[in-house]
Motif scaffolding. Structure first.
Motif, PDB file in Angstrom:
ATOM      1  N   GLN A   7       0.834  -1.202   0.000  1.00 20.07           N
ATOM      2  CA  GLN A   7       0.000   0.000   0.000  1.00 20.07           C
ATOM      3  C   GLN A   7       0.872   1.257   0.000  1.00 20.07           C
ATOM      4  O   GLN A   7       0.600   2.224  -0.712  1.00 20.07           O
TER       5      GLN A   7
ATOM      6  N   ILE B 221       2.200   1.910  -3.485  1.00 14.32           N
ATOM      7  CA  ILE B 221       1.227   2.530  -4.385  1.00 14.32           C
ATOM      8  C   ILE B 221       1.081   4.015  -4.034  1.00 14.32           C
ATOM      9  O   ILE B 221       0.979   4.867  -4.924  1.00 14.32           O
ATOM     10  N   GLU B 222       1.101   4.329  -2.746  1.00 16.87           N
ATOM     11  CA  GLU B 222       1.062   5.734  -2.317  1.00 16.87           C
ATOM     12  C   GLU B 222       2.279   6.479  -2.861  1.00 16.87           C
ATOM     13  O   GLU B 222       2.176   7.623  -3.304  1.00 16.87           O
TER      14      GLU B 222
ATOM     15  N   ILE C  56      -5.644  -1.038  -1.305  1.00 15.72           N
ATOM     16  CA  ILE C  56      -4.604  -0.975  -2.341  1.00 15.72           C
ATOM     17  C   ILE C  56      -5.240  -0.828  -3.719  1.00 15.72           C
ATOM     18  O   ILE C  56      -4.783  -0.047  -4.557  1.00 15.72           O
TER      19      ILE C  56
ATOM     20  N   GLU D 262      -6.479   2.776  -4.318  1.00 16.97           N
ATOM     21  CA  GLU D 262      -5.384   3.712  -4.570  1.00 16.97           C
ATOM     22  C   GLU D 262      -4.757   3.460  -5.942  1.00 16.97           C
ATOM     23  O   GLU D 262      -4.381   4.406  -6.643  1.00 16.97           O
TER      24      GLU D 262
END
Length: 315
Positions: free
Chosen positions: A69, A72-73, A288, A291
């Motif tokens: 996660q 991806i951020e 996830i 995003e």
């Protein structure tokens, strides 16, 4: 009259020198501004990458859904940092030259492909969760049926879907300078980092080390300390056979224990634990996925804007 002409001539010479001086000063000032903006972009990228690398020290069991996660951020923040740079240097896509346009389109298309693969891998995990949840619902009413369905999560193979080719630099050979050079250098940073990070994420989600090895082919050389540290950590995990996200490894171990416990008539505690793990996994997969979808839409919107401007330029 002669004196007047002489004074006018001297005035014109001074005016010309002043104009040249101001023009030179303007170019110096613009170059300094571009350099500062590019440095700020690189610093921003480095800080974001540090956040991803902090929990990925060699020997640590860092590959998890929570870490993915964060990756991806990071990719989303990198995209925003690039957009901010373009605004700061006042160089909208409609003004880009052909080489910058071609380079960005190649970069964004490849990243969209990789995000699609990540989304597909997450969907596969979601389907596995549904199957296991169904198996749990049968534990009390039909233990034997539950045992048959309590299978380890199998990973989605990417052999046919993962198509990796090195991204060639723009075939449009144009001299790069000023704002175009700044965009080119920023894209080079993104090329070198985004695909490398996506490769590690895909390896963790697919249970296969190949995606990371393949995406390194399209990640141009970048030797930032954070990226080198992340790469070292991943290969340390590969040596120890821990490149699969630990959430899935732990879930599979508990599923095997649960099947054995049901066969022995002692399934209570283990069944509750698997249920909690499945709930947590689905929350992380959904987060996830959202995003990743948001980033996909941002990239697609950027490409469409660029293509629209390109069509308008040709009219």
């Amino acid at each position: 009259m002669v004196l007047l002409v002489e004074k006018l001539y001297q005035s014109l010479k001074f005016s010309s020198k002043l104009e040249n001086h101001n023009h030179h000063h303007h170019h110096e000032s613009e170059a300094e501004g571009l350099s500062a903006s590019l440095q700020a972009f690189r610093s921003n990228v480095s800080n974001c990458l540090n956040q991803v690398s902090l929990n990925s020290k060699p020997g640590s069991d860092f590959l998890s859904l929570l870490w993915i996660q964060k990756c991806i951020e990071f990719l989303s923040n990198l995209n925003k940092a690039f957009a901010k740079l373009v605004v700061e240097i006042d160089y909208p896509m409609t003004k880009w030259n052909d080489s910058s346009i071609e380079d960005y389109l190649k970069y964004s298309l490849k990243l969209l492909d990789l995000l699609n693969l990540i989304s597909s891998s997450l969907s596969h995990l979601g389907q596995a969760r549904v199957r296991l949840s169904h198996a749990l619902s049968l534990v009390d009413s039909s233990p034997q049926s539950a045992i048959k369905r309590l299978k380890a999560v199998e990973f989605k193979t990417l052999n046919k879907d993962l198509k990796v080719e090195e991204i060639e630099e723009s075939e449009v050979k144009m001299p790069r300078s000023g704002k175009d050079l700044a965009v080119h250098q920023a894209l080079a940073v993104m090329n070198s980092i985004c695909f490398w990070v996506c490769g590690i994420v895909l390896s963790g989600l697919s249970g296969d080390v190949r995606p990371c090895l393949e995406t390194r082919k399209i990640a141009k050389g970048n030797h930032s300390p954070s990226l080198v540290a992340l790469d070292s950590s991943f290969y340390e995990a590969v040596k120890e056979k821990r490149w699969v996200v630990k959430d899935i490894r732990e879930l599979n171990d508990d599923v095997a224990r649960l099947a054995a416990a049901i066969a022995a008539g002692e399934s209570g505690g283990t069944g509750k634990k698997v249920e909690r793990e499945l709930e947590m996994m689905q929350k992380m997969v959904d987060c996830i996925g959202k995003e990743g979808d948001d980033l996909f839409e941002e990239l697609l919107a950027g490409r469409n804007k660029l293509l629209e401007g390109l069509r308008g330029r040709k009219l």
